[in-house]
Design a protein around this motif. Structure first.
Motif, short mmCIF file in Angstrom:
data_model
loop_
_atom_site.label_atom_id
_atom_site.label_comp_id
_atom_site.label_asym_id
_atom_site.label_seq_id
_atom_site.Cartn_x
_atom_site.Cartn_y
_atom_site.Cartn_z
N HIS A 71 4.74 12.46 -3.90
CA HIS A 71 4.31 11.94 -2.74
C HIS A 71 3.98 10.59 -2.56
CE1 HIS A 71 4.47 16.21 -1.79
NE2 HIS A 71 3.48 16.46 -2.53
N LEU A 72 4.65 9.68 -3.24
CA LEU A 72 4.54 8.10 -3.21
C LEU A 72 5.73 7.57 -2.86
CD1 LEU A 72 3.00 7.92 -6.80
CD2 LEU A 72 1.78 7.92 -4.65
N THR A 73 6.68 8.13 -2.34
CA THR A 73 7.90 7.44 -1.79
C THR A 73 7.77 6.26 -0.82
OG1 THR A 73 9.34 9.32 -2.48
CG2 THR A 73 10.28 7.83 -1.18
N GLY A 74 6.63 6.81 0.25
CA GLY A 74 6.39 6.10 1.34
C GLY A 74 5.76 4.73 0.92
N CYS A 75 5.01 4.78 -0.33
CA CYS A 75 4.23 3.50 -0.57
C CYS A 75 5.37 2.41 -1.44
CB CYS A 75 3.35 3.65 -1.82
SG CYS A 75 2.05 4.55 -1.28
N PHE A 76 6.57 2.92 -1.55
CA PHE A 76 7.64 1.81 -1.99
C PHE A 76 9.13 1.90 -1.07
CE2 PHE A 76 5.09 3.18 -5.67
CZ PHE A 76 4.77 2.16 -6.44
N ALA A 77 9.42 2.77 -0.54
CA ALA A 77 10.81 2.99 0.01
C ALA A 77 10.87 1.66 1.07
CB ALA A 77 10.68 4.38 0.82
N PRO A 78 12.14 1.21 1.10
CA PRO A 78 13.18 1.26 0.33
C PRO A 78 13.27 0.50 -1.07
CG PRO A 78 13.76 0.05 1.79
CD PRO A 78 12.44 0.17 2.17
N ASN A 79 12.29 0.12 -1.58
CA ASN A 79 12.33 -1.08 -2.40
C ASN A 79 12.02 -0.57 -4.04
OD1 ASN A 79 12.41 -3.36 -0.35
ND2 ASN A 79 10.69 -2.72 -0.16
N ASP B 250 8.37 3.29 -16.04
CA ASP B 250 8.22 4.23 -17.11
C ASP B 250 7.11 3.18 -17.99
OD1 ASP B 250 7.89 5.72 -19.27
OD2 ASP B 250 10.01 5.33 -20.12
N GLY B 251 5.66 3.75 -17.62
CA GLY B 251 4.52 2.92 -18.67
C GLY B 251 3.63 2.92 -17.73
N PRO B 252 3.79 1.82 -16.60
CA PRO B 252 2.61 1.51 -15.65
C PRO B 252 2.75 2.61 -14.41
CG PRO B 252 3.95 -0.56 -15.87
CD PRO B 252 4.78 0.63 -16.77
N VAL B 253 3.46 3.51 -14.07
CA VAL B 253 3.59 4.25 -13.30
C VAL B 253 3.41 5.70 -13.93
CG1 VAL B 253 4.79 5.62 -11.37
CG2 VAL B 253 4.77 2.93 -11.51
N SER C 156 13.11 10.16 -7.61
CA SER C 156 12.73 11.50 -7.96
C SER C 156 11.39 11.84 -8.29
CB SER C 156 13.76 12.33 -8.80
OG SER C 156 13.44 13.32 -9.36
N TYR C 157 10.69 10.81 -9.26
CA TYR C 157 9.68 11.02 -9.55
C TYR C 157 8.45 10.77 -8.29
CZ TYR C 157 5.10 10.21 -11.82
OH TYR C 157 3.68 10.10 -12.25
N LEU C 158 8.76 9.59 -7.57
CA LEU C 158 7.88 9.27 -6.48
C LEU C 158 7.79 10.26 -5.43
CD1 LEU C 158 8.95 5.53 -6.03
CD2 LEU C 158 6.87 6.48 -7.09
N ASP C 159 8.92 10.92 -5.20
CA ASP C 159 9.03 12.16 -4.29
C ASP C 159 8.02 13.14 -4.89
OD1 ASP C 159 10.92 11.07 -2.63
OD2 ASP C 159 12.69 12.09 -3.52
N ASP C 160 8.22 13.63 -5.80
CA ASP C 160 7.44 14.84 -6.48
C ASP C 160 5.68 14.49 -6.29
OD1 ASP C 160 9.60 16.04 -7.23
OD2 ASP C 160 9.19 15.87 -9.52
N ASP D 68 -1.47 6.40 -9.49
CA ASP D 68 -1.42 7.01 -8.06
C ASP D 68 -2.54 6.43 -7.05
OD1 ASP D 68 0.32 8.44 -9.48
OD2 ASP D 68 -0.04 10.49 -8.57
N PRO D 69 -3.72 6.46 -7.42
CA PRO D 69 -4.78 6.19 -6.39
C PRO D 69 -4.56 4.59 -6.27
CG PRO D 69 -5.85 6.64 -8.47
CD PRO D 69 -4.34 7.15 -8.62
N LEU D 70 -4.17 3.72 -7.50
CA LEU D 70 -3.80 2.07 -7.39
C LEU D 70 -2.56 2.04 -6.35
CD1 LEU D 70 -4.56 -0.57 -8.23
CD2 LEU D 70 -2.90 -0.28 -10.25
N ILE D 71 -1.74 2.71 -6.54
CA ILE D 71 -0.60 2.58 -5.55
C ILE D 71 -0.91 2.81 -4.16
CG2 ILE D 71 1.75 3.68 -4.93
CD1 ILE D 71 2.00 4.10 -7.93
#
Length: 234
Positions: free
Chosen positions: A138-146, A22-25, A132-136, A106-109
């Protein structure tokens, strides 16, 4: 110019990036008032006949985490704290649908991921909320499972470095090879305790002042310079 040079040096050897959520993302409570959530928690306690657990100031505080921490101090690790934490998580999940993406996040990630960096979320929000937010987006793959967030052991929330250490351990990363991006002094303190370099993101002048007074050496009011530096690399 001096801060841009400092920024280049800070991100130059980064192999793992730990984002506060909450803030940077995103702005989680952009359309679902955090103050209303705090009021909901306080009113629920009152409905249980437990209003005495909060001081007058805590009953009207706009930050729901203040309510949660207050109850945890007086009833540590109780079923009451577990119920209150779950109520807060449900409110956070409601907030996801109206959360506002932080500019350039988003583009930074995606760019950092494409450059081969490993990314993690280290947040005091619920991990379920972040996922939930990352799923919405389409960024989950950049982080999962961390994705590491709030547990019912509230004493392990930042500034305790617990979630940062979990992320580093899971990714097999040494602290000096990582970077924490956060927007509060508690993020900075957690990074210090974990031995992780820190980049401050300030969405307001108040946040910038708080981070600088806490000792953050590099604080940005936009993530655009980070994205630009990454895109300039050969």
């Amino acid at each position: 110019m001096e801060e841009i040079g400092q920024l280049r040096e800070l991100i130059g050897t980064v192999r793992c990036v730990l984002f506060d959520f909450d803030g940077p993302v995103c702005r989680l409570f952009a359309g679902h008032s955090a103050e209303a959530v705090a009021q909901d928690l306080a009113e629920w306690l009152e409905g249980q006949g437990l209003q005495g657990l909060l001081t007058e100031e805590e009953r009207v505080h706009p930050d729901p985490m203040v309510v949660l921490h207050a109850v945890n101090r007086r009833r540590p690790r109780s079923d009451l704290v577990a119920e209150l934490e779950e109520r807060l998580t449900r409110q956070e999940l409601k907030a996801v649908v109206s959360a506002w993406p932080t500019a350039y996040a988003d583009p930074l990630i995606r760019t950092w991921t494409a450059r081969g960096a490993r990314l993690a979320i280290a947040t005091n929000n619920s991990a379920r909320t972040a996922v939930s937010y990352l799923d919405d987006r389409h960024l989950t793959g950049c982080f999962a499972p961390n994705v590491y967030g709030r547990t019912r052991d509230l004493h392990r929330l930042k500034p305790d470095p617990h979630c940062l250490n979990r992320a580093l351990s899971a990714m097999g990363a040494s602290p000096p090879s990582a970077l924490m991006i956060g927007d509060t002094p508690s993020d900075l303190e957690a990074a210090r305790q974990a031995g992780v370099p820190f980049l401050g993101y300030a969405g307001s002048s108040h946040q910038e002042k708080a981070l600088r007074e806490a000792g953050a050496e590099c604080v940005l009011t936009s993530l655009e310079p980070v994205l630009r530096i990454l895109r300039e690399r050969p």
